[in-house]
Scaffold this motif. Structure first.
Motif, short mmCIF file in Angstrom:
data_model
loop_
_atom_site.label_atom_id
_atom_site.label_comp_id
_atom_site.label_asym_id
_atom_site.label_seq_id
_atom_site.Cartn_x
_atom_site.Cartn_y
_atom_site.Cartn_z
N ARG A 32 -41.76 37.33 29.74
CA ARG A 32 -41.63 36.48 28.55
C ARG A 32 -41.90 37.32 27.29
O ARG A 32 -42.51 38.39 27.37
CB ARG A 32 -42.63 35.32 28.61
CG ARG A 32 -42.40 34.36 29.77
CD ARG A 32 -43.51 33.33 29.83
NE ARG A 32 -43.37 32.43 30.96
CZ ARG A 32 -42.68 31.29 30.95
NH1 ARG A 32 -42.06 30.91 29.82
NH2 ARG A 32 -42.59 30.54 32.03
N TRP A 38 -42.50 35.95 34.11
CA TRP A 38 -41.87 34.70 34.53
C TRP A 38 -42.33 34.40 35.96
O TRP A 38 -42.21 35.24 36.85
CB TRP A 38 -40.35 34.83 34.51
CG TRP A 38 -39.72 34.83 33.15
CD1 TRP A 38 -39.30 35.91 32.44
CD2 TRP A 38 -39.44 33.69 32.35
NE1 TRP A 38 -38.78 35.53 31.24
CE2 TRP A 38 -38.85 34.16 31.14
CE3 TRP A 38 -39.64 32.31 32.51
CZ2 TRP A 38 -38.44 33.31 30.13
CZ3 TRP A 38 -39.24 31.47 31.48
CH2 TRP A 38 -38.65 31.95 30.31
N ARG A 54 -33.65 32.47 31.08
CA ARG A 54 -34.71 33.45 30.79
C ARG A 54 -34.41 34.26 29.52
O ARG A 54 -35.32 34.52 28.72
CB ARG A 54 -34.89 34.37 31.98
CG ARG A 54 -35.46 33.63 33.20
CD ARG A 54 -36.09 34.56 34.19
NE ARG A 54 -36.83 33.82 35.22
CZ ARG A 54 -37.61 34.39 36.12
NH1 ARG A 54 -37.76 35.70 36.14
NH2 ARG A 54 -38.25 33.65 37.01
#
Length: 200
Positions: A32, A38, A54
């Motif tokens: 992140r 993640w 994402r």
């Protein structure tokens, strides 16, 4: 694009056009923007939707890709080097200031000795031997300063109150050490002389 997974290539194209590297894209797929990894996703791993979800976290409020990881690391490294250079310059300036103050104290000590003791003045005016490599705190220099200080104290023209040492946060100069050592030696000589006289 060869190293970007096929299922992520479409989602990665806007980022690559913005200057991201393949390593930046792969980093964003696993990390992140705040640096945390993640852990899970609502989409199946290894799909276009998974990659789009994402990578969308790395888009700013205007829909543009944020600065890539490599750019952030490069900027942080440059800032760190600037800070290190600034601290080094501050340390050099502080050392130069202390060196200047120490030289002032040394000059003052020489002036006091020359004004107070003819013997010390003659010793300081006498030519000194040439040295290939001069070290301010070598043995010969310490002995010469001891002799000058001892001559002034033996003449009774310099007392402890006449000397103001540097403040405590400054380094003690060799002249201060020599003068203190000479005072101690002169005091011991006087005490021995008085002791001899008292036994007669």
């Amino acid at each position: 694009m060869n190293d970007v997974p096929r299922w992520a290539q479409d989602a990665a194209q806007p980022f690559l056009r913005a200057g991201w590297t393949v390593a930046d894209v792969l980093h964003a797929l696993n990390t992140r923007p705040d640096g945390s990894p993640w852990l899970n996703s609502a989409f199946a791993h290894g799909t276009h939707d998974w990659a789009t979800h994402r990578l969308s976290a790395w888009v700013d409020g205007h829909g543009q890709p944020r600065a890539p990881r490599t750019a952030v690391v490069t900027q942080q490294s440059a800032q760190m080097r600037q800070q290190q250079a600034k601290r080094a310059a501050e340390v050099d300036a502080m050392r130069a200031t202390r060196s200047g103050r120490q030289a002032q104290h040394a000059q003052r000590a020489r002036q006091m000795l020359a004004a107070a003791s003819p013997a010390a003045a003659r010793s300081m005016q006498a030519p000194q031997p040439q040295e290939v490599e001069r070290k301010p705190a070598d043995r010969w220099e310490r002995e010469r300063r001891d002799q000058q200080a001892a001559a002034a104290i033996a003449d009774g023209v310099i007392a402890e109150k006449d000397w103001e040492p540097p403040v405590e946060d400054e380094p003690v100069s060799p002249q201060t050490v020599a003068l203190a050592r000479a005072r101690t030696r002169a005091r011991l000589e006087r005490e021995r002389a008085q002791s001899r006289e008292s036994t007669l």
